[in-house]
Design an enzyme around this catalytic site. Sequence first.
Site, PDB file in Angstrom:
ATOM      1  N   CYS A  96      -1.207   6.545   1.322  1.00 36.12           N
ATOM      2  CA  CYS A  96      -0.956   5.648   0.187  1.00 36.12           C
ATOM      3  C   CYS A  96      -0.237   6.359  -0.960  1.00 36.12           C
ATOM      4  O   CYS A  96       0.931   6.680  -0.830  1.00 36.12           O
ATOM      5  CB  CYS A  96      -2.272   5.014  -0.251  1.00 36.12           C
ATOM      6  SG  CYS A  96      -2.015   3.500  -1.156  1.00 36.12           S
ATOM      7  N   HIS A 195      -6.199   3.325   4.387  1.00 37.90           N
ATOM      8  CA  HIS A 195      -7.408   4.002   3.913  1.00 37.90           C
ATOM      9  C   HIS A 195      -8.534   3.669   4.900  1.00 37.90           C
ATOM     10  O   HIS A 195      -8.307   3.061   5.940  1.00 37.90           O
ATOM     11  CB  HIS A 195      -7.823   3.445   2.542  1.00 37.90           C
ATOM     12  CG  HIS A 195      -6.876   3.739   1.433  1.00 37.90           C
ATOM     13  ND1 HIS A 195      -6.752   4.975   0.843  1.00 37.90           N
ATOM     14  CD2 HIS A 195      -6.017   2.924   0.787  1.00 37.90           C
ATOM     15  CE1 HIS A 195      -5.860   4.903  -0.136  1.00 37.90           C
ATOM     16  NE2 HIS A 195      -5.397   3.688  -0.193  1.00 37.90           N
TER      17      HIS A 195
END
Length: 254
Positions: A96, A195
Amino acid sequence: MSSEVGLVLAHLYPSLMNLYGDRGNIICLKQRCARRGVRLEVREIGISDDLSFKYDILFMGGGQDKEQKRAADDLQEKAVAIREAIESGVVALVVCGGYQLFGRYYQPAEGPRLEGIGVFDAWTVHQGSHVPRCIGNVVAEWEGKLLVGFENHGGRTYLGPGARPLAKVVSGHGNNSEDGSEGAVYRNAFGTYLHGSLLPKNPQFADHLLRLALERRHPGFELQALEDVLETQAHEAAVGMVRQRQGWLSRLLR
Ligand code: GLN
């Protein structure tokens, strides 16, 4: 016995860039190494810390824009060394916000553009707080297998010709909600929006990273397969959740 087989993992900005349990990726790699008798030494690298030692795996997690700014400035100081390491085949997993900073740049919703270190031919633009964030569970296809994870990002990442996607989105947003791509790959560097943390529920991908690092550092060493009963159950449960949601959605939209 493989006790003399060891790897070094450099964990970039662990206290600054650690969203949604991204540290769980480190725990997973340590466990998967220990269960095969492979020593995994983890060295935490903070702002201004030295990165001039030899390492086999590089990891950077996600972070909000504020933390990203602090990391971005320091990452520029390490850019040349990191790019050289990637060119030499070092394995990297960046998630990310970390992924965004391994591209060419990240343009936040407000404030100046954050320069990336250009490992990936990719760039990210946050289109503004009025644009819905990319949030939710993701299933994506990677080399004929499925990856599962959770995403929460405002930035939309676009890949140039020098980068190829890590996976193809089956459900979720991925890089930008437009082109069905998720993540990026360049040599042994892997960027992703997943994630979760990513690796515990995707044991095949975790072992793929370990095999790449072991082939480079200890040619000929064979990583034995693990049973992965719990990991597979968690993986299947995550896929099932998305399938169930897709079922609801398709019934809802009929
Ligand atoms: N701040 C970045 C974005 O919102 C990355 C967020 C993250 O790392 N989860 O796109």
